[in-house]
Design an enzyme around this catalytic site. Structure first.
Site, PDB file in Angstrom:
ATOM      1  N   ASP A  51       0.819  -1.190   0.102  1.00 14.98           N
ATOM      2  CA  ASP A  51      -0.036   0.109   0.094  1.00 14.98           C
ATOM      3  C   ASP A  51       0.816   1.401   0.059  1.00 14.98           C
ATOM      4  O   ASP A  51       1.782   1.448   0.850  1.00 14.98           O
ATOM      5  CB  ASP A  51      -0.858   0.163   1.114  1.00 14.98           C
ATOM      6  N   TYR A  56       2.644  10.017  -0.130  1.00 19.34           N
ATOM      7  CA  TYR A  56       3.730   9.323   0.576  1.00 19.34           C
ATOM      8  C   TYR A  56       5.120   9.709   0.234  1.00 19.34           C
ATOM      9  O   TYR A  56       6.183   9.462   0.914  1.00 19.34           O
ATOM     10  CB  TYR A  56       3.628   7.911   0.904  1.00 19.34           C
ATOM     11  N   LYS A  81      -2.828   6.118  -4.363  1.00 18.01           N
ATOM     12  CA  LYS A  81      -3.818   6.917  -4.010  1.00 18.01           C
ATOM     13  C   LYS A  81      -3.766   8.289  -4.678  1.00 18.01           C
ATOM     14  O   LYS A  81      -2.799   8.679  -4.917  1.00 18.01           O
ATOM     15  CB  LYS A  81      -4.169   7.230  -2.206  1.00 18.01           C
ATOM     16  N   HIS A 112      -7.746   9.444  -1.702  1.00 18.68           N
ATOM     17  CA  HIS A 112      -6.719   9.440  -0.478  1.00 18.68           C
ATOM     18  C   HIS A 112      -7.773  10.003   0.735  1.00 18.68           C
ATOM     19  O   HIS A 112      -7.965   9.654   1.695  1.00 18.68           O
ATOM     20  CB  HIS A 112      -5.582  10.098  -0.546  1.00 18.68           C
TER      21      HIS A 112
END
Length: 298
Positions: A51, A56, A81, A112
């Site tokens: 994931d 990120y 996402k 997200h």
């Protein structure tokens, strides 16, 4: 000897695709935190669900590990996402993520947050002229050659209902990824998602930032089942039908997190009761929280 066994089970999504119940979370995982080595270790030791997210800032690291692992691409379930600044153009955002990942497709692409931002550098300013329903309308048009399934994240029942009632909605999200752990059982959301065949996926399944793993009942059950407190928390999530995505960079914990136990219904309920006696939500973004988390009863 631990009673935990390797968990390779999968959940079937409402579009027929399957997702491993235990995934590897990558929030704050990057080269500076030995992220690549942790990812390779996880894949070599049985993980088949990774994931990540554009926000990120580690899609390149994740993609490299997936490519370098030696495991056939079709055996690894990769999730990314859509970030808030890209709500008006999910197709371009997906292409951007695929380029960073170095992959031809992702298995699952999530919205997200149900909050669109204006595309302003270094600033998260709400885009008042856009909304999550319009974003979902565009996500439904993403090509199947680039994304196999689409879903949402950080939705409560009110937002899911708003999405489902929109005339432009023709696809039910396959997954809703939210904060879930024994301090935040989210029974109302769980019932809604079960009714609408939406799989719940738990981030923060170990209650990061809390003292969940020190709770007497968690420690007691860990001793009873001869596993770690963390494995009890993950086993609780799976017992409730959640996909879980724990994160660790420690090899022993990476391996342990993929090994779970089958809890008795009684023990599952003991853990769930923590959400009534000591309810806690750890993730509360600073922008427009009034439109989120309407299901909280604390």
């Amino acid at each position: 000897m631990s009673a935990a066994t390797l968990n390779t089970s999968t959940a079937t999504l409402n579009d027929g695709n399957k997702i491993p119940y235990v995934g590897f979370g990558t929030w704050q995982v990057n080269d500076e935190t030995d992220g690549y080595d942790a990812l390779i270790y996880a894949l070599k030791h049985g993980y088949r669900h990774i994931d990540t997210a554009f926000a990120y800032k580690n899609e390149a690291v994740v993609g490299k590990a997936v490519r370098d692992s030696g495991i056939p691409r079709e055996e690894i379930f990769v999730v990314s996402k859509l970030w808030g600044k890209d709500h008006r153009d999910p197709a371009a955002a997906l292409d951007k993520s695929l380029k960073l990942l170095g992959l031809d497709y992702v298995d699952l692409y999530l919205m997200h947050w149900p909050v669109p931002f204006k595309n302003i550098e270094d600033k998260d300013e709400i885009d008042e002229d856009w909304n999550h329903v319009k974003t979902w309308e565009l996500m439904q048009k993403l090509p199947k050659s680039k994304v196999k399934s689409i879903g949402v994240s950080n939705y409560d029942t009110a937002l899911l209902e708003e999405l489902s009632k929109a005339p432009t909605t023709t696809v039910v999200p396959v997954i809703n990824q939210v904060e879930l752990h024994p301090y935040l059982a989210q029974d109302k959301l769980r019932d809604y998602c079960n009714e609408h065949k939406i799989v719940l996926e738990a981030y923060c399944p170990l209650g990061k930032g809390t003292k969940l793993l020190e709770e007497p009942i968690v420690v007691e059950l860990a001793e009873k089942y001869k596993v770690s407190p963390g494995q009890i928390a993950l086993s609780w999530g799976i017992a409730r039908g959640y996909v879980v995505i724990p994160k660790s960079s420690t090899p022993s914990r990476i391996e342990a997190n993929l090994h779970t136990v089958k809890l008795s219904k009684e023990d599952e309920e003991k853990l769930t009761s923590l959400s009534k006696t000591n309810p806690q939500r750890r993730v509360r973004p600073g922008w427009k929280t009034k439109i989120l988390f309407n299901d909280d009863d604390f």
